[in-house]
Design a protein around this motif. Sequence first.
Motif, short mmCIF file in Angstrom:
data_model
loop_
_atom_site.label_atom_id
_atom_site.label_comp_id
_atom_site.label_asym_id
_atom_site.label_seq_id
_atom_site.Cartn_x
_atom_site.Cartn_y
_atom_site.Cartn_z
N MET A 385 0.87 -1.18 0.00
CA MET A 385 0.00 0.00 0.00
C MET A 385 0.91 1.23 0.00
O MET A 385 1.85 1.30 0.79
N LYS A 386 0.62 2.19 -0.87
CA LYS A 386 1.38 3.44 -0.88
C LYS A 386 0.44 4.59 -1.23
O LYS A 386 -0.55 4.42 -1.92
N GLU A 387 0.79 5.76 -0.72
CA GLU A 387 -0.02 6.95 -0.94
C GLU A 387 0.66 7.84 -1.98
O GLU A 387 1.87 8.05 -1.93
N PHE A 388 -0.12 8.36 -2.94
CA PHE A 388 0.41 9.21 -3.99
C PHE A 388 -0.45 10.45 -4.15
O PHE A 388 -1.64 10.45 -3.83
N ASP A 389 0.16 11.50 -4.69
CA ASP A 389 -0.58 12.73 -5.00
C ASP A 389 -1.36 12.54 -6.29
O ASP A 389 -0.90 11.90 -7.24
N LEU A 390 -2.56 13.11 -6.31
CA LEU A 390 -3.38 13.14 -7.53
C LEU A 390 -4.10 14.48 -7.54
O LEU A 390 -4.98 14.73 -6.72
N GLY A 391 -3.72 15.35 -8.47
CA GLY A 391 -4.30 16.69 -8.48
C GLY A 391 -4.01 17.38 -7.17
O GLY A 391 -2.88 17.42 -6.69
N ASP A 392 -5.05 17.93 -6.56
CA ASP A 392 -4.91 18.61 -5.27
C ASP A 392 -5.11 17.66 -4.09
O ASP A 392 -5.09 18.09 -2.94
N LYS A 394 -4.96 13.25 -2.59
CA LYS A 394 -4.12 12.07 -2.49
C LYS A 394 -4.97 10.82 -2.65
O LYS A 394 -6.16 10.83 -2.35
N VAL A 395 -4.32 9.77 -3.12
CA VAL A 395 -5.00 8.48 -3.23
C VAL A 395 -4.12 7.41 -2.62
O VAL A 395 -2.89 7.53 -2.60
N LEU A 396 -4.76 6.38 -2.13
CA LEU A 396 -4.05 5.22 -1.60
C LEU A 396 -4.08 4.14 -2.67
O LEU A 396 -5.16 3.72 -3.10
N ILE A 397 -2.90 3.71 -3.13
CA ILE A 397 -2.82 2.66 -4.14
C ILE A 397 -2.49 1.35 -3.44
O ILE A 397 -1.54 1.26 -2.67
N VAL A 398 -3.31 0.34 -3.70
CA VAL A 398 -3.13 -0.99 -3.10
C VAL A 398 -2.97 -2.00 -4.22
O VAL A 398 -3.75 -2.02 -5.18
N ARG A 399 -1.95 -2.83 -4.09
CA ARG A 399 -1.75 -3.88 -5.10
C ARG A 399 -2.11 -5.23 -4.52
O ARG A 399 -1.63 -5.61 -3.44
N GLU A 400 -2.95 -5.95 -5.25
CA GLU A 400 -3.30 -7.32 -4.90
C GLU A 400 -3.11 -8.17 -6.14
O GLU A 400 -3.91 -8.12 -7.07
N GLY A 401 -2.02 -8.95 -6.15
CA GLY A 401 -1.70 -9.71 -7.34
C GLY A 401 -1.36 -8.77 -8.47
O GLY A 401 -0.53 -7.87 -8.34
N SER A 402 -2.04 -8.93 -9.60
CA SER A 402 -1.82 -8.03 -10.75
C SER A 402 -2.81 -6.86 -10.75
O SER A 402 -2.76 -6.01 -11.64
N GLU A 403 -3.69 -6.83 -9.77
CA GLU A 403 -4.71 -5.78 -9.72
C GLU A 403 -4.26 -4.60 -8.86
O GLU A 403 -3.66 -4.79 -7.80
N HIS A 405 -5.69 -0.99 -7.00
CA HIS A 405 -6.90 -0.32 -6.53
C HIS A 405 -6.52 1.05 -5.99
O HIS A 405 -5.50 1.20 -5.30
N ALA A 406 -7.35 2.04 -6.28
CA ALA A 406 -7.13 3.41 -5.79
C ALA A 406 -8.28 3.78 -4.87
O ALA A 406 -9.45 3.71 -5.26
N LEU A 407 -7.96 4.16 -3.64
CA LEU A 407 -8.98 4.44 -2.64
C LEU A 407 -8.69 5.75 -1.92
O LEU A 407 -7.58 6.30 -2.01
N GLY A 408 -9.69 6.22 -1.18
CA GLY A 408 -9.49 7.38 -0.32
C GLY A 408 -8.45 7.04 0.73
O GLY A 408 -8.45 5.92 1.26
N PRO A 409 -7.55 7.96 1.08
CA PRO A 409 -6.43 7.64 1.97
C PRO A 409 -6.72 7.73 3.46
O PRO A 409 -5.89 7.35 4.28
N LYS A 410 -7.90 8.23 3.86
CA LYS A 410 -8.17 8.45 5.28
C LYS A 410 -9.31 7.57 5.79
O LYS A 410 -10.31 7.37 5.11
N CYS A 411 -9.17 7.10 7.02
CA CYS A 411 -10.25 6.37 7.67
C CYS A 411 -11.41 7.33 7.92
O CYS A 411 -11.20 8.49 8.27
N THR A 412 -12.62 6.86 7.74
CA THR A 412 -13.79 7.72 7.90
C THR A 412 -14.20 7.91 9.34
O THR A 412 -15.11 8.69 9.63
#
Length: 900
Positions: A385-392, A394-403, A405-412
Amino acid sequence: MGKGQSKSYDFTAGDTVKKRSGSKKSNGVEARTSKTIDPDSVISSPSTKPENGNSKPINRTSLPITKEEPKKETSVNAEDKFGAVNGEQITSDTKQSDKSDEIDITPDVETTDFVTPRNSAIVISEEKTNKPEISEEGTEKAEESKEETSKSEPTEQGPSQEEDLQKEVEKEVEDTQKETEESTENQQDAEESQKEAKELTKNQEETEESEEQDTKEEKTEGGTEETTELKTEEVPSETITQQDSLEEAPQQDITKEANQDTTEEAPPEEATQDTTEEAPPKEATQDTTEEAPPNTLDEPALTATEETHLEQQVEEDTSKEEKVPDKEDEEPEKEAEEPDKELGETVHIATLSVGEEQQEDPTEDMANTVSAVVCNESDLKDGDMKEFDLGDGKVLIVREGSEFHALGPKCTHYGAPLVNGSHCNGKIRCPWHGACFSVKTGDIEDFPGLDSIPKFKVDVTDGKVKVTADKSTLAVPKVQRAMCRATKPSDKKVLIIGGGPSSVMCAETLRQEGFTGEITIATQESNIPYDRPILSKAMDKKADQLALRSADFYAKADIDILKQKQATAVDITNKTVTFQDGSTESYTSLVLATGGRPRVLPVPGIDLQNVFQLRTPEDANQIAEKASGKNIVIIGSSFIGMEVAAYLVEKARTVSVIGRGNVPFQNILGLKIGAVLKKMHEDNGVKFYFERGIKEFVGSDGKVTEAVLSDDTRLPADLCVMGVGVVPATDFIKGSGIEMSNRGFLSVDKMMQTNQPDVYATGDIVEFPLFSVGDNKVNIQHWQMAHAHGKTAALGILGRDEPIKSVPYFWTVQYKKSIRYTGYGPGYDDIIVHGDLDAPKFIAYYTKGDEVVAAASLNFDPFVSRIADMMLAGEKILKSEVQSSADGWVSRFEKLSVKA
């Protein structure tokens, strides 16, 4: 644990944390890994109107963002009678909100809800680094950096700094509220202008018709000059039409402004939902377009005050600068399918996951979307899991196998950075309080918290990972599943007794899953359901600042809230509940979630003025107001008592704590960890009187003046707080036919159903089968567990066979230090501690025989969350794995995060 002892526990997050030092750059983009934590970089965007980035209807709507840090929690402290009377004996620690995070195994357990101020969203400011932008054609080569093993090295927790930022946040709240009021007035003016414009248009049309008639008559007379004159007159007519159109434009702008102001109403610290009700984000827009479908909720960009968490730093500049782009011609939500109205049928209405919704053509409205390559495929290994900038944002990128996923980076829940959490078996678990989210959909699957995280579209081409997101969705850290509304009249009615989190979760789950019958929540309090664990941590917060949802939210979902309704009897035969005021409510399904009531000690002087029980926001407010410069005596050295001491010590003249053990939290955390907390309190001025109980309160003119201990020690006391636990509020159920233990707890099965058909029970008042201990029935009074109970009960009412399966998780925050705890520890026979107790930075393993049954940590994230994931997966951690090393089990855990 000694004979006859029982353990209860509960904690809250919020420690000071070191800045993450090891950020790794890939292709010019800084990637934060779970190893290097920068709590100061936890930034949550300002709340905005929920949008999904395309014109297609979404089944989930984004809630306004609020920044917050770890917050509240419930705890359990077992204390027995001591001396003359030891007020530290506890059974259950939650009031009608069935919410105290404690495990009560024996009648002698003290319970206390633990949670850091939740509704004060505080964001940890993050220093932004200039990062080169990565284009689709090519990515800038990143500097080669050492590969970080973020999975086995503990990280320190982020600082809460709630007290330092409180004034700052409160000011922001006031400013936001003013802005909302102004935007509401502007909206009303705009609506009037629009009406006038429509009248002008109508008059214009009438004029044109009249002129056309005159023209026809003149043509009949054969005139030609008149025709020319008529054409000349048409010019001003067209001008009026354009002007009319121009007058409508400002209306749209004002509407958008209202929406933006409203979503920003969840200011980082004290966002109350009353403010959001003044200018509902989407309604303003819909008023000028099309009426919302009758059987679905208007897109509820509701600012649930559950977002006011004092444990997060709020980055003022960021929240002021970041604006949500206007979105024109927004298409109203499509009416959901008419669900079947019979209970017991699984009706899926508006239940698409966030990820599915937001990946539907987010590029449709290019002006409001951002799309960019964020990293290379090779930057993440399977399970990373790593966090990256996107526009203004951030997104959390998660890799599972070859897939990918981009998700919100903060717990709700409180805004914790999920990159520092645990990734296991397709779920991401929050590092602070254990909430879980699906990697594939963003759905919340375990608690605490009520909302899910956003999911964004991902394309992987030629080794580059490209993410596309709606700008406003990117700015909003949480999304909420859409809910159906009631169909009236209906022959189905769910009656929920109690106003805690399990009640709210039950009601919301029913609506999310398509239940269209009546739903009523009856609470004995004068407030709508609120975040109870915050009461002992932010004692000056008002009830409306702590509300889990706004009154408007419940109204839109057709969930009726009946306040000041104390149940006195249940009639199983006639399916009715009678209340203290003589009224009755009928039901087809009943949910009992009354929580606990404070234990009252039978000691002389207990009824003197300024001897308080802490149970409601009003109680907390009175204690906070009267404590300044006074001598405070607190009876009880578990969670409520110690959190109240931590809050009052800076305000009071003296703070004295009476406890039966040798250290605070002794039965829950043990002597070594208890000693760490004892020193922490003593360093801040708290004085302890251990191995004693309270004998008598002495007063003058009806007010308390002294506390007499069991050894006849006399302490000056201007104000006393009783933190001696709670007992289940179930007296009214006696004789109803519902099975109850001799301690007042209700016995339920895996679906939270009692021995009576159509009668369910949830929260602190139940003994339920816990999967991790062989389905033995236990009583666990945790804020987190009550959420899970409520969801399971709702699914049971709908006929869904999805048994309760949740790992106990709680926390406590004192002096900005946060302890997390997971598992079921009562009966442990040994404690193995790794780390530095003086720092303090440690992980403690509680073992029973050869197995680790629970763990507690301070500044050792994300170990506790990973241990919870191991337990959920049915993987036992052996005592032999932790005797010589803190991370002897981590290699086994890492295999769970890799896709099979």
